[in-house]
Write a protein that holds these residues in place. Structure first.
Motif: not given
Length: 172
Positions: A123-133
């Motif tokens: 979660v620290k490095t991931v772009d949340l907008k690119k994840l699926k719901v």
């Protein structure tokens, strides 16, 4: 000229069928388990489907997680409701490649390729907008948090951003 058209037609048909071939990412648990299992068999054991079935049942006794669920679907566990173990054992005894074995298993039970290993999300490095719901919900679930009012993806992202300081330690 007709021969060239015919050759071109056959090459395009081959290309189409090749694009439909099962890939490891399409059926990751099957590929992983069958490769791991078959690597542990001797060449003599690989020739006899009954021996393969017995060895697979033994293999399944120590399986965990998604591998265990795969064993359940195939009938490798005592509590399995179905038994399509021979659909794996026979092709392995014929030295079929793993993709063909998994393709055959998928035709018998589509659930087999629905199995996926859980990805760990940083979660620290991931772009949340690119994840699926689905992945956003998993983050919240891992934190034992919920988002009752979340309807859209943006709602889940906002909730995670609010909770992030509580669960994610920033290294200085």
């Amino acid at each position: 000229m007709n021969k060239l058209i015919l050759i071109g037609f056959f090459l395009s048909v081959i290309a189409i069928f090749d694009s439909y071939a099962l890939k490891p990412s399409d059926c990751e648990v099957c590929f992983s388990v069958v490769e791991k299992f078959s690597a542990g068999l001797t060449s003599d054991e690989k020739k006899n489907p009954k021996v393969i079935e017995d060895k697979f049942r033994t293999f399944c006794k120590t399986s965990k997680g998604k591998d265990h669920r795969f064993c359940y679907y195939l009938g490798g566990l005592e509590e399995s409701a179905t038994g399509i173990l021979s659909e794996m054992a026979k092709p392995l005894s014929w030295s079929s490649p793993v993709d063909k074995v998994c393709e055959k298993l998928k035709k018998k039970d589509n659930q087999i390729c629905d199995l996926r290993y859980e990805k760990s999300i940083d979660v620290k490095t991931v772009d949340l907008k690119k994840l699926k719901v689905r992945d956003l919900k998993k983050i919240l679930s891992d934190w034992e948090e919920s988002c009752e009012d979340c309807i859209e993806k943006g709602d889940f992202i906002k909730r995670i951003e609010v909770l992030k300081p509580k669960y994610v330690r920033e290294d200085l």
